[in-house]
Design a protein around this motif. Structure first.
Motif, short mmCIF file in Angstrom:
data_model
loop_
_atom_site.label_atom_id
_atom_site.label_comp_id
_atom_site.label_asym_id
_atom_site.label_seq_id
_atom_site.Cartn_x
_atom_site.Cartn_y
_atom_site.Cartn_z
N ALA A 1 0.82 -1.21 0.00
CA ALA A 1 0.00 0.00 0.00
C ALA A 1 0.86 1.26 0.00
N LYS A 2 1.98 1.24 0.73
CA LYS A 2 2.90 2.37 0.75
C LYS A 2 4.21 1.95 0.09
N PRO A 3 4.74 2.79 -0.79
CA PRO A 3 5.97 2.40 -1.48
C PRO A 3 7.23 2.51 -0.64
N SER A 4 7.13 3.08 0.55
CA SER A 4 8.31 3.26 1.40
C SER A 4 7.92 3.19 2.86
N LEU A 5 8.95 3.04 3.70
CA LEU A 5 8.75 3.06 5.15
C LEU A 5 8.93 4.50 5.62
N ASP A 6 7.90 5.04 6.27
CA ASP A 6 7.94 6.43 6.72
C ASP A 6 8.22 6.46 8.22
N ALA A 7 9.26 7.24 8.59
CA ALA A 7 9.63 7.40 10.00
C ALA A 7 10.02 8.85 10.24
N VAL A 8 9.94 9.28 11.49
CA VAL A 8 10.21 10.67 11.86
C VAL A 8 11.33 10.70 12.88
N ALA A 9 12.38 11.50 12.60
CA ALA A 9 13.48 11.68 13.54
C ALA A 9 13.05 12.61 14.67
N LYS A 10 13.94 12.78 15.64
CA LYS A 10 13.59 13.61 16.80
C LYS A 10 13.44 15.08 16.45
N ASP A 11 14.06 15.54 15.35
CA ASP A 11 13.90 16.94 14.96
C ASP A 11 12.62 17.17 14.17
N GLY A 12 11.80 16.15 13.99
CA GLY A 12 10.50 16.33 13.36
C GLY A 12 10.48 16.15 11.87
N ILE A 13 11.61 15.80 11.24
CA ILE A 13 11.67 15.62 9.79
C ILE A 13 11.36 14.18 9.44
N GLN A 14 10.50 14.00 8.46
CA GLN A 14 10.10 12.66 8.02
C GLN A 14 11.08 12.13 6.98
#
Length: 355
Positions: A159-172
């Protein structure tokens, strides 16, 4: 010779002739059955004898009555013999039992041959048959153990072409990884499948990125993700052994931290507006209440002033107040009003002001 004796001899000759015919017929039937059996199994039997597989003619005939495909058994036994498989448990009876249990005999033998040729895999006949009966492709498992398999994470068509994660500075960060795995034959039965590997690797990547202080560090050195994921031993209780985890692609996504802060600020603004509106409404209500009290007080003053002439008239009637006292009161009131005017005390209040 009497006729009775002649008839008796003719009957004996007929009985002998009939017995000879029955015996010849029985011999013919036996000959045809033998010929049929010989024609059906001679090829397999001679192949077995010439290759050293050791399958006797009686075994071939018995396989027919046991509803076993003799050709499959003989070919599997010849393949094992020619490959030099010396497992004592791999007898003709064991191969037949596996066939009757619904297993793929030739696939099992091919897997054993491939494992023997690899020289780095320890696989017995019992383990191979167990893997086959468990519903796994034992040959593919051996091949995967020799030649590692690459799994995309997330898989193609997800369903999603990539794994989405967020670092501690808020950038995905959007990550695509490739996991190289090798089949673990000892844990193939009861071990988790590829879906579990993909889920665990995805969880490890999201956790590793979320633990990073800044997305820039992840972009500068993506192998920190691989090291962090490999250190968690995600292949435990699975049918595979993770050889390596490679980050195939990594992109910067949205600023989730800024978006969350903006949403929080908007929510705080809405709350502040609601509180201010509530206070304004309370102030307006209080002002209206005070206006009502003022009007009520003014009404009482007017009512009291209206009662003064009545009280004075009653005082005149009862004799408590005479004309001289009335004029003195008027003089005092006029003097007081004059002093207020001189002192700038404002206009004289009249009952009309309260209307």
């Amino acid at each position: 010779m009497p006729p009775q004796a002649v008839l008796f001899e003719l009957a004996q000759v007929n009985n002998l002739t009939r017995g000879a015919l029955v015996g010849a017929l029985v011999l013919f039937v036996i000959f045809m059955v033998t010929l049929f059996v010989f024609a059906s199994y001679f090829g397999l039997w001679i192949q077995s004898q010439l290759t050293g597989a050791g399958v006797s003619m009686w075994n071939l005939i018995g396989m027919t009555f046991r509803k076993v495909n003799p050709r499959s058994i003989v070919r599997s036994k010849i393949m094992a013999t020619q490959a030099g498989l010396d497992d004592p448990e791999m007898t003709t009876e064991a191969i037949e039992a596996h066939y009757l249990a619904g297993g793929n005999v030739q696939q099992v033998v091919r897997a054993l041959v491939a494992a023997r040729k690899a020289k780095t895999i320890s696989l017995t006949f019992r383990e191979a048959t167990a893997i086959d009966l468990a519903g796994r492709d034992v040959l593919e498992s051996v091949q995967t153990s020799v030649y590692p398999k690459v799994i995309d994470c997330p898989p193609r068509g997800a369903a999603k072409p990539s794994l989405d994660a967020v670092a501690k500075d808020g950038i995905q960060l959007k990550v695509k990884a490739r996991v190289t795995v090798r089949a673990n034959l000892q844990q193939l039965i009861g071990g988790a499948t590829e879906e579990t590997i993909i889920a665990r690797v995805g969880e490890g990547i999201v956790s590793a990125i979320g633990s990073a202080a800044s997305h820039k560090k992840v972009l500068e050195n993506p192998d920190v993700i691989s090291k962090a994921v490999l250190a968690k031993r995600l292949d435990s209780q699975t049918a595979f052994e993770i050889v390596s985890i490679d980050i195939a692609d990594i992109d910067v996504g949205a600023n989730i931290g800024a978006r969350l802060q903006a949403d929080q600020a908007e929510a705080d603004t809405q709350v502040a507006r609601a509180n201010a509106e509530s206070k304004r409404a309370a102030a307006v209500a209080e002002e209206q209440e005070m206006q009502a009290k003022i009007e009520e007080s003014r009404a009482k003053v007017v009512e009291s002033q209206a009662a003064v002439p009545e009280a004075m008239a009653d005082a005149f009637r009862t004799g408590k107040l005479n004309i001289l006292d009335y004029y003195k009161l008027q003089n005092v009131n006029a003097d007081t009003e004059m002093r207020k005017a001189i002192a700038g005390g404002g206009q004289r209040e009249t009952p009309e002001q309260y209307k």
